[in-house]
Design an enzyme around this catalytic site. Structure first.
Site, mmCIF file in Angstrom:
data_model
loop_
_atom_site.group_PDB
_atom_site.id
_atom_site.type_symbol
_atom_site.label_atom_id
_atom_site.label_comp_id
_atom_site.label_asym_id
_atom_site.label_seq_id
_atom_site.Cartn_x
_atom_site.Cartn_y
_atom_site.Cartn_z
ATOM 1 N N SER A 9 0.833 -1.201 0.000
ATOM 2 C CA SER A 9 0.000 0.000 0.000
ATOM 3 C C SER A 9 0.868 1.251 0.000
ATOM 4 C CB SER A 9 -0.913 0.010 1.226
ATOM 5 O OG SER A 9 -1.621 1.231 1.300
ATOM 6 N N HIS A 34 -1.204 -1.225 -4.349
ATOM 7 C CA HIS A 34 -2.470 -0.825 -3.733
ATOM 8 C C HIS A 34 -2.467 0.688 -3.485
ATOM 9 C CE1 HIS A 34 -6.144 -1.812 -1.460
ATOM 10 N NE2 HIS A 34 -5.777 -0.850 -0.625
ATOM 11 N N ASP A 36 -4.861 3.800 -2.023
ATOM 12 C CA ASP A 36 -6.054 4.206 -1.272
ATOM 13 C C ASP A 36 -6.449 5.633 -1.631
ATOM 14 O OD1 ASP A 36 -6.540 1.883 0.396
ATOM 15 O OD2 ASP A 36 -4.684 2.390 1.428
ATOM 16 N N MET A 38 -8.993 8.497 -0.486
ATOM 17 C CA MET A 38 -9.864 8.890 0.632
ATOM 18 C C MET A 38 -10.357 10.318 0.435
ATOM 19 S SD MET A 38 -7.532 7.531 3.784
ATOM 20 C CE MET A 38 -6.702 5.945 3.748
ATOM 21 N N HIS A 67 -8.381 1.463 -4.365
ATOM 22 C CA HIS A 67 -9.389 1.267 -3.316
ATOM 23 C C HIS A 67 -10.030 2.611 -3.001
ATOM 24 C CE1 HIS A 67 -10.056 0.129 1.226
ATOM 25 N NE2 HIS A 67 -11.203 0.302 0.579
ATOM 26 N N MET A 69 -12.236 4.894 -0.945
ATOM 27 C CA MET A 69 -12.910 5.125 0.333
ATOM 28 C C MET A 69 -13.564 6.490 0.242
ATOM 29 S SD MET A 69 -10.219 3.517 3.069
ATOM 30 C CE MET A 69 -8.725 3.363 2.085
ATOM 31 N N MET A 138 -11.848 -5.392 5.140
ATOM 32 C CA MET A 138 -11.084 -4.459 5.966
ATOM 33 C C MET A 138 -10.847 -5.085 7.339
ATOM 34 S SD MET A 138 -10.371 -1.807 4.155
ATOM 35 C CE MET A 138 -9.633 -0.885 5.525
ATOM 36 N N ASP A 176 -6.990 -6.097 4.025
ATOM 37 C CA ASP A 176 -6.327 -4.796 4.131
ATOM 38 C C ASP A 176 -6.375 -4.291 5.560
ATOM 39 O OD1 ASP A 176 -5.281 -2.276 3.803
ATOM 40 O OD2 ASP A 176 -6.817 -1.562 2.420
#
Length: 222
Positions: A9, A34, A36, A38, A67, A69, A138, A176
């Site tokens: 990540s 990976h 993220d 957000m 991913h 979020m 998660m 994750d």
């Protein structure tokens, strides 16, 4: 036995040296990168936006595991496809019409992932599991790196694996949060296929060696 995957990540990387860290991942035994995303609304933090993902795409040689979020992820499905996402994961909790969202992701040529938070029961995915490529469980509350692993995750993986097998789905299970060599084998034995690791990799003295050791560890099980 199908090879188990490691997805570092980049959220745990050095933001002032992202290119260096991406090139390290390129040269490592990692399988996916990976990323993220957000928004500060769905989760209490803000991470990367589109310009940063575009920069990551220009240097990454590994498949981009993006991913989201964020709230209302449908608004940006085509955008993330254009930015090079290979796997696009949305949260069950953020989608009003999850089946439609999954189909929209696939229509853009990406693999469709669905993430569930620690409080979300895996049974809620039964009616769409046949359409999902990746279920991201998660194992910490989303929004921040470096959190402690939630032990109930093992139970959820086993329950999810049963649903996948019973339905004939080809979905794979990704984990994750709080992943390290301390719990990697138990996660794989429970039914996980992909391990996301951030702080454990980037906080180590030699991330390339850490990735190699983790990959070897999870692929030497009977």
């Amino acid at each position: 036995m199908t090879s188990k995957l490691v997805a570092p990540s980049i959220l745990a990387g050095n933001f002032a040296n992202l290119q260096r860290d991406i090139e390290m991942i390129n040269q490592s035994d990692a399988d996916w990168l990976h990323v993220d995303i957000m928004d500060g609304v769905f989760v209490p933090n803000i991470s990367f936006g589109m310009p940063v993902l575009h920069a990551i795409m220009r240097h990454a040689l590994k498949p981009l595991d993006v991913h989201l979020m964020i709230i209302d992820p449908d608004r940006y499905i085509k955008t993330f496809a254009d930015l090079g996402a290979d796997i696009l994961t949305v949260h069950y909790e953020a989608c009003t019409h999850l089946h439609r969202t999954i189909q929209a992701i696939k229509a853009e040529g990406m693999k469709a992932g669905v993430a569930i938070n620690p409080h979300t029961n895996v049974s809620l995915l039964e009616d769409v599991i046949e359409y999902i490529d990746v279920v991201l469980v998660m194992s910490v509350n989303p929004g921040f790196g470096g959190q402690s692993f939630i032990n109930n995750t093992y139970k959820k993986i086993k329950q999810l694996k049963e649903i996948i097998v019973d339905s004939g789905s080809n979905a794979i299970i990704e984990i994750d949060g709080g992943v390290s060599n301390d719990n990697a084998i138990e996660l794989i034995e429970a039914g996980a296929d992909v391990l996301v690791a951030g702080s454990y990799i980037f906080g180590s003295e030699n991330p390339v060696t850490t990735i190699a050791n983790l990959k070897e560890q999870i692929n030497t099980q009977d």
